[in-house]
Write a protein that holds these residues in place. Structure first.
Motif, PDB file in Angstrom:
ATOM      1  N   TRP A 194       0.871  -1.123  -0.134  1.00 33.18           N
ATOM      2  CA  TRP A 194       0.106   0.033  -0.073  1.00 33.18           C
ATOM      3  C   TRP A 194       0.723   1.290  -0.169  1.00 33.18           C
ATOM      4  CZ3 TRP A 194      -4.308   0.813  -1.924  1.00 33.18           C
ATOM      5  CH2 TRP A 194      -5.038  -0.256  -2.222  1.00 33.18           C
ATOM      6  N   ILE A 254       1.396   1.656  -3.650  1.00 31.99           N
ATOM      7  CA  ILE A 254       0.223   2.203  -4.389  1.00 31.99           C
ATOM      8  C   ILE A 254      -0.135   3.589  -4.046  1.00 31.99           C
ATOM      9  CG2 ILE A 254      -2.277   1.702  -5.088  1.00 31.99           C
ATOM     10  CD1 ILE A 254      -1.474  -1.362  -4.141  1.00 31.99           C
ATOM     11  N   SER A 313       2.436   6.258  -5.512  1.00 33.30           N
ATOM     12  CA  SER A 313       2.215   6.203  -6.757  1.00 33.30           C
ATOM     13  C   SER A 313       0.921   7.195  -6.978  1.00 33.30           C
ATOM     14  CB  SER A 313       1.944   4.911  -7.612  1.00 33.30           C
ATOM     15  OG  SER A 313       3.187   4.082  -7.299  1.00 33.30           O
ATOM     16  N   TRP A 314      -0.175   6.798  -6.462  1.00 28.00           N
ATOM     17  CA  TRP A 314      -1.375   7.669  -6.647  1.00 28.00           C
ATOM     18  C   TRP A 314      -1.023   9.347  -6.259  1.00 28.00           C
ATOM     19  CZ3 TRP A 314      -4.209  10.616  -3.119  1.00 28.00           C
ATOM     20  CH2 TRP A 314      -5.396  11.029  -3.784  1.00 28.00           C
ATOM     21  N   HIS A 317      -7.000   3.563 -10.135  1.00 23.77           N
ATOM     22  CA  HIS A 317      -5.706   3.252  -9.926  1.00 23.77           C
ATOM     23  C   HIS A 317      -5.602   1.444  -9.844  1.00 23.77           C
ATOM     24  CE1 HIS A 317      -2.871   6.292 -10.348  1.00 23.77           C
ATOM     25  NE2 HIS A 317      -1.874   5.747  -9.715  1.00 23.77           N
ATOM     26  N   PHE A 375      -3.001  -1.678 -11.167  1.00 20.44           N
ATOM     27  CA  PHE A 375      -2.565  -2.664 -10.002  1.00 20.44           C
ATOM     28  C   PHE A 375      -3.286  -3.842 -10.764  1.00 20.44           C
ATOM     29  CE2 PHE A 375      -3.481  -5.452  -6.498  1.00 20.44           C
ATOM     30  CZ  PHE A 375      -2.574  -5.312  -5.647  1.00 20.44           C
ATOM     31  N   SER A 412       3.471   6.638 -12.052  1.00 18.20           N
ATOM     32  CA  SER A 412       2.653   6.265 -11.275  1.00 18.20           C
ATOM     33  C   SER A 412       2.122   4.720 -11.619  1.00 18.20           C
ATOM     34  CB  SER A 412       1.442   7.348 -11.227  1.00 18.20           C
ATOM     35  OG  SER A 412       0.458   6.870 -10.199  1.00 18.20           O
ATOM     36  N   THR A 422       2.618   1.022  -9.606  1.00 20.75           N
ATOM     37  CA  THR A 422       1.375   0.475  -9.262  1.00 20.75           C
ATOM     38  C   THR A 422       1.365  -0.998  -9.901  1.00 20.75           C
ATOM     39  OG1 THR A 422       0.094   2.528  -8.783  1.00 20.75           O
ATOM     40  CG2 THR A 422      -1.121   0.748  -8.961  1.00 20.75           C
ATOM     41  N   ALA A 445      -6.657   3.555  -2.524  1.00 19.20           N
ATOM     42  CA  ALA A 445      -5.426   4.200  -2.708  1.00 19.20           C
ATOM     43  C   ALA A 445      -5.673   5.747  -2.487  1.00 19.20           C
ATOM     44  CB  ALA A 445      -5.166   4.210  -4.349  1.00 19.20           C
TER      45      ALA A 445
END
Lengths: 321, 244
Positions: free
Chosen positions: A37, A40, A43-44, A58, A62, A205, A209, A238
């Motif tokens: 997490w 993720i 990246s978000w 997102h 993933f 990003s 992910t 996310a």
């Protein structure tokens, strides 16, 4: 700044030693999930927090990363670890398409387009059974029984992701991302090719992910469309990780990941078995309340509003000038 | 060589002709004023020049090259900077970061960009505010920041859109000094302005438009005495009354 580096260093060291001290695979598992997490969420945050392009999709990247790893095994008979290499890049290829479509829109309309995009990918994964096995999902045998390799790999990935974003934000790209967030028209007139730099933010990003997705496949050994393309458990989570920890801060998503995974686990296990079973259903309400609380009282998240928070608890100390 | 020219520029929004067949030429090193009553099409002309809007017809030439159809950021990279009438500070960034981001137009390393930014902030008298958030600046500071950000892209031609609107008389005088200083540093200027004191004292030539059409062009004195201009600003009645 130096004090900050020291804190991060000590934390990193503690995390490296953690699985050697705490042998419980349950807690090791929790940390691995947290690391996923962190990737993720960070990246978000790069796309939404820094570049201002709020993504509600997102799960696309993933899921694509996870399915890349899974399909390598089921269709090509190659080790899912190759997916770690390929997953990020396939996610980038998908991001190129998503950006081409969605960046025609600005602000909330972009967000809505990504929301729709996420659902489209979930439905594709459900219905393209010849490739994805549909709702049956993909099951592979994890390579390692021990959690340790996964622990250190996910830790390394999370650290690399944070470091990469940290470096990006101190470069020309970083300046361009925040300029676009603050005012896209002003950015254009400053000579910034806003379309190109929004796509760069999206690609970076999506890469991380997708990497997280491929790792998830390797680690969990099972995926299906409702898990990895989930609006609720991936895309929205996310966003929660980002805003609870603090958007547009480097360590915010890391803090957010700890809080959100911790909360989720607390509810899933009905307060570690202390509360009645039905309590576990309450997590959605609590997440909602948490979001309302964060937006109303600490819009910059835990990291962004740390000074405010520390003043509440250590009133005396914070007064020093 | 044509430094900068607008040729038969026409822009319509649906049935509304905002700019109708306007032509003018800016020479290198001059301050060229664009005046006209509210809604006469000045800002639309700017938005066409830096390609926020596509032109309906006509052409725009910069250094012998047509820039029609280029993207806004390409116009900036070519060397045409602009400021906005409604200022657009990057609010949650510091003043220094605002200008640094802009400086990346010409340099690549963060160190060089900072150097350019600090130099420009010095030049525009904003250095003392460099660590403040852009949104915390008063309007005078924001107008300066607009100019600083445009200068950091190292323009050859600078489009200034009502830089002095909303400023106090002292600030207007400072703005006049700053604009002259920019011209003296080798940047040509195309300026839209309502404050007559400013436009009449600094412009080498002035182009006046009304309802999207050219009504006069010449030196400040010529334009100020042109009946069509007086009529546009003060009304037909005033012009007739003068005759008696």
């Amino acid at each position: 700044m130096k004090k900050g580096n020291l804190t991060v260093g000590i934390f990193a060291l503690l995390l490296l030693l953690f699985p050697l001290v705490v042998r419980s695979s349950y807690y090791q598992h929790l940390l691995i999930i947290i690391f996923i997490w962190v990737i993720i969420g960070s990246s978000w945050n790069l796309l939404a927090g820094y570049a201002g392009q709020v993504s509600f999709g997102h799960a696309i990247f993933f899921g694509v990363g996870a399915y890349t790893a899974g399909i390598l095994v089921t269709k090509l008979g190659v080790s899912a670890w190759w997916g770690m290499l390929l997953g990020g890049f396939i996610a980038m290829a998908v991001a190129l398409f998503v950006g081409w479509v969605c960046f025609r829109l600005r602000g909330p309309y972009f967000a809505l387009a990504t929301l729709a995009g996420g659902e489209i990918f979930r439905l594709i994964a459900i219905n393209w059974e010849s490739l994805t096995e549909g709702m049956v999902g993909i099951l592979i045998i994890p390579t390692f029984k021990s959690k340790l390799p996964y622990y250190y790999l996910s830790f390394g990935l999370a650290a690399a992701c944070i470091l990469a974003i940290h470096l990006i934000m101190r470069s020309k790209w970083g300046y361009y991302f925040v300029s676009i967030r603050e005012d896209q028209d002003a950015a254009e007139s400053m000579g910034i090719n806003t379309n190109r730099y929004k796509n760069i933010a999206l690609l970076v990003s999506a890469f991380f992910t997708g990497l997280a997705g491929a790792f998830y496949m390797n680690y969990m050994g099972f995926i299906d469309p409702d898990v990895v393309f989930s609006l609720h458990y991936i895309s929205i989570m996310a966003i929660l990780v980002g805003i609870v920890g603090g958007v547009a801060t480097i360590m915010g998503p890391a803090v957010g990941a700890v809080v959100m995974v911790g909360l989720q686990e607390t509810f899933r296990s009905s307060f570690f078995g202390l509360a009645p079973q039905w309590v576990s259903e309450g997590h959605a309400i609590v997440f909602g309340l948490l979001v309302i609380f964060v937006i109303m009282f600490m819009a910059n998240g835990i990291v962004g509003d740390w000074n405010k928070i520390s003043r509440l608890f250590w009133r005396r100390k914070a007064v020093r000038t | 060589m044509t430094f900068f020219a607008v040729k038969n520029l026409t822009k319509s929004f649906g049935g509304l002709l905002a700019v109708n067949n306007v032509s003018f030429q800016v020479n290198e090193g001059e301050i060229f004023g664009l005046i006209g009553p509210n809604g006469s099409g000045k800002t639309t002309t700017f938005n066409c020049i830096n390609q926020f809007f596509p032109l309906t017809s006509g052409d725009i030439i910069f250094q012998d090259q047509s820039i029609k159809g280029m993207k806004t950021h390409q116009i900036c990279q070519l060397g045409i900077g602009r400021t906005f009438q409604v200022v657009k500070p990057l609010g949650r960034l510091s003043v220094l970061d605002n200008v640094t981001a802009s400086a990346f137009c010409r340099v690549n390393s963060i160190k060089e960009a900072r150097d350019v930014a600090e130099e420009v902030l010095e030049f525009t008298n904003l250095y003392g505010e460099k660590d403040k958030l852009a949104k915390s600046l008063p309007i005078g500071g924001r107008k300066r920041l607009e100019i600083a950000r445009a200068l950091a892209t190292r323009p050859k031609l600078l489009l200034l859109d009502e830089t002095a609107a909303g400023l106090t008389p002292t600030e207007v005088d400072e703005a006049i000094e700053l604009i002259k200083k920019i011209r003296d540093s080798g940047v040509s200027i195309l300026i839209i302005e309502h404050i007559m004191k400013l436009i009449m004292t600094i412009s080498d030539r002035i182009h006046a438009i009304n309802f999207g059409q050219t009504i006069a062009e010449g030196t400040p004195a010529e334009v100020a005495n042109n009946p069509a201009v007086i009529e546009a600003y003060l009304g037909e009645e005033y012009v007739k009354g003068q005759g008696h």
